[in-house]
Design an enzyme around this catalytic site. Structure first.
Site, mmCIF file in Angstrom:
data_model
loop_
_atom_site.group_PDB
_atom_site.id
_atom_site.type_symbol
_atom_site.label_atom_id
_atom_site.label_comp_id
_atom_site.label_asym_id
_atom_site.label_seq_id
_atom_site.Cartn_x
_atom_site.Cartn_y
_atom_site.Cartn_z
ATOM 1 C CB THR A 155 -0.934 0.044 1.227
ATOM 2 O OG1 THR A 155 -0.124 0.200 2.394
ATOM 3 C CG2 THR A 155 -1.770 -1.221 1.368
ATOM 4 C CG HIS A 156 0.476 4.397 1.244
ATOM 5 N ND1 HIS A 156 -0.275 5.538 1.131
ATOM 6 C CD2 HIS A 156 -0.157 3.616 2.156
ATOM 7 C CE1 HIS A 156 -1.303 5.471 1.962
ATOM 8 N NE2 HIS A 156 -1.271 4.314 2.589
ATOM 9 C CB SER A 277 19.063 0.477 -24.813
ATOM 10 O OG SER A 277 19.934 1.551 -25.082
ATOM 11 C CE LYS A 283 17.264 0.292 -20.112
ATOM 12 N NZ LYS A 283 17.011 1.639 -19.860
ATOM 13 C CD GLU A 290 8.536 1.396 -20.888
ATOM 14 O OE1 GLU A 290 8.771 2.436 -21.526
ATOM 15 O OE2 GLU A 290 9.431 0.603 -20.549
ATOM 16 C CD GLN A 322 -18.574 12.360 -42.375
ATOM 17 O OE1 GLN A 322 -19.518 12.089 -43.096
ATOM 18 N NE2 GLN A 322 -17.593 13.155 -42.770
HETATM 19 N N1 ARG Z 1 -21.197 9.956 -43.633
HETATM 20 C C1 ARG Z 1 -22.284 10.341 -42.810
HETATM 21 C C2 ARG Z 1 -21.915 10.086 -41.330
HETATM 22 O O1 ARG Z 1 -20.985 9.379 -41.107
HETATM 23 C C3 ARG Z 1 -23.504 9.567 -43.141
HETATM 24 C C4 ARG Z 1 -24.774 10.269 -42.843
HETATM 25 C C5 ARG Z 1 -24.932 11.443 -43.729
HETATM 26 N N2 ARG Z 1 -26.192 12.088 -43.522
HETATM 27 C C6 ARG Z 1 -26.428 13.319 -43.986
HETATM 28 N N3 ARG Z 1 -27.597 13.817 -43.742
HETATM 29 N N4 ARG Z 1 -25.523 13.999 -44.631
HETATM 30 O O2 ARG Z 1 -22.515 10.584 -40.432
#
Ligand code: ARG
Length: 459
Positions: A155-156, A277, A283, A290, A322
């Site tokens: 702990t710690h 390394s 190393k 990591e 999108q």
């Molecule tokens: N490529 C668009 C997206 O990934 C698809 C939907 C597009 N709809 C629109 N009304 N332009 O969201």
């Protein structure tokens, strides 16, 4: 090629605007889901009489052809198409003529993209669950094979009490089990079909949303079409579960980095999962661990990016959405890669029990047991705690440990201490007597292993 949405506007957008607007470079990975969704949509249009049965069959065959050609690599994505939905429809229309133009009846890209993404992510969630199961198996095996390895628990980051190494490993097993549960919960909530929500307000056609949902393996349909196209909770929820999972992988990675250092030397990684390394010949670095720790920040970042994108959006669809895809794709890809490295890295890791045991000898990790011994002889705990503390201080001053501190000196602190103290503070004894449920004794740890096995078996 003229844009499909040329109508009110000329569709002659600037090249830079096209590039900016386009998502095909990243949403093309959903082509299978897009085409499968379209096949179900065509079948529904035929079933409900919105188009003829023959037209539906023609569309389905045409879509199957596109899917096969993409799978085989004989058809490649056209970067000038705005997105995967436009691309598939364009190829279909090129191949079928007017019938191809009927596919988009009673549908919008807004419900289409929501559908594709749900289908894509439920498959990814299933893949990640399988990998988590593999990692669980490796942890269980590691715990099972090292039941005699005693190490200091911390702990710690200060040596605290002796524990079984297997007990420590099983703590991670419990975390991963919850991660599996969280992904399963997210998948269940995700498995609701938005298709048929259309642009957002529904449609005047007599569609059958349930027909499509069932065909595509959904449990239910979204009950509100505005929500159907606007909701991205399912992405956020999966990414939250993945962020928690990465936090667990990162904590384990951090311990591996510590344990493989010369200061600890509790484990040694296989050469296959370490690097050297370029300048220091001696190393052996735990780069994989990591990197997993490092990539955790990236997955958190993906989650934050999407939460931030969504926070100010009015209903219903907005193009901002999108942006969901690159974030969520990056999160699932990153987690998948981390799991694929973590599994064999742990599987091939060599445990070095002698070094753990040596560390357990130092640090007075049996001091609690000395206090408990006095309590069992009738002393109130707080008094026993104080006496044990002063014995430890004296040992430090003299350069000895509790196990080698002479009985006559013990007796100066308390007449209650007898010869049996040495058995009582023996490190293995300290471990094996911690038989409380969930504790570190081998009985308790084997119970934990059994329990996790049962949970994995019943999933
Ligand atoms: N490529 C668009 C997206 O990934 C698809 C939907 C597009 N709809 C629109 N009304 N332009 O969201």
């Amino acid at each position: 090629m003229a844009k499909m949405w040329t109508g009110r506007t000329s569709g002659e957008t600037d090249r830079i605007a096209d590039d900016f607007n386009s998502s095909i470079s990243f949403d093309c990975r959903m082509y299978r889901q897009d085409i499968t969704g379209s096949m179900a949509h065509a079948a529904m249009l035929g079933q409900t009489g919105i188009i003829t049965g023959a037209e539906a069959d023609e569309l389905i065959d045409g879509l199957q052809g596109i899917l096969d050609d993409l799978d085989e690599g004989t058809l490649s994505f056209d970067p000038s198409c705005e997105d995967i939905h436009m691309f598939v429809e364009q190829v279909l229309t090129e191949r079928l003529g007017d019938v191809g133009r009927k596919l988009h009846t009673a549908r919008s890209r807004n419900d289409q993209v929501a559908l594709d993404l749900r289908m894509y992510l439920r498959d990814e969630a299933a893949k990640l669950t399988e990998l988590l199961r593999e990692l669980e198996e490796v942890l269980l095996k590691t715990a099972q094979n090292n039941m005699k390895a005693v190490m200091p628990g911390y702990t710690h980051l200060q040596r605290a009490q002796p524990i079984l190494f297997s007990h420590h490993i099983m703590a991670y097993s419990m975390m991963l089990l919850r991660d599996m549960d969280r992904i399963a919960d997210a998948s269940a909530r995700m498995n609701v079909s938005p298709i048929g929500s259309c642009a957002f307000a529904g449609t005047t056609y007599h569609t059958d949303r349930r027909f499509e949902a069932e065909r595509l393996g959904f449990d239910d349909i979204c009950r509100n079409s505005i929500d159907g196209v606007s909701d991205r909770d399912f992405c956020v929820e999966l990414m939250s579960a993945l962020s928690i999972l990465m936090m667990h992988l990162s904590r384990l990675s951090e311990e591996i980095v510590l344990w493989t250092s010369w200061e600890f030397r509790f484990v040694e990684l296989s050469d296959k999962y370490t690097t050297g390394s370029s300048i220091m010949p001696q190393k052996k670095n735990s780069d994989m661990a990591e990197l997993i720790r490092g990539k955790t920040g990236r997955v958190y970042g993906d989650l934050m990016a999407l939460l931030t994108t969504l926070k100010g959006l009015p209903l219903a669809y907005n193009k901002d959405m999108q942006e969901d895809k690159e974030a969520v794709f990056d999160a699932v890809d990153t987690v998948e890669m981390c799991l694929r490295v973590m599994i064999p890295m742990i599987d091939t890791m060599r445990v070095l029990p002698e070094n753990m045991r040596r560390a357990a000898n130092e640090g007075f990790i049996n001091a609690t047991d000395l206090a408990d011994y006095l309590v069992k002889k009738g002393m109130p705990f707080r008094t026993a705690y104080k006496i044990s503390g002063s014995i430890v201080a004296e040992c430090i001053a003299r350069g000895c440990v509790l196990d080698t501190y002479p009985l006559e000196d013990y007796k100066k602190h308390s007449e209650l201490i007898g010869e049996d103290i040495y058995d009582e503070i023996n490190i293995e004894h300290c471990v094996e007597t911690r038989i409380s449920a969930g504790g570190t004794s081998s009985v308790s740890v084997l119970e934990q292993i059994d329990w996790v096995r049962g949970r994995l078996g019943s999933r």
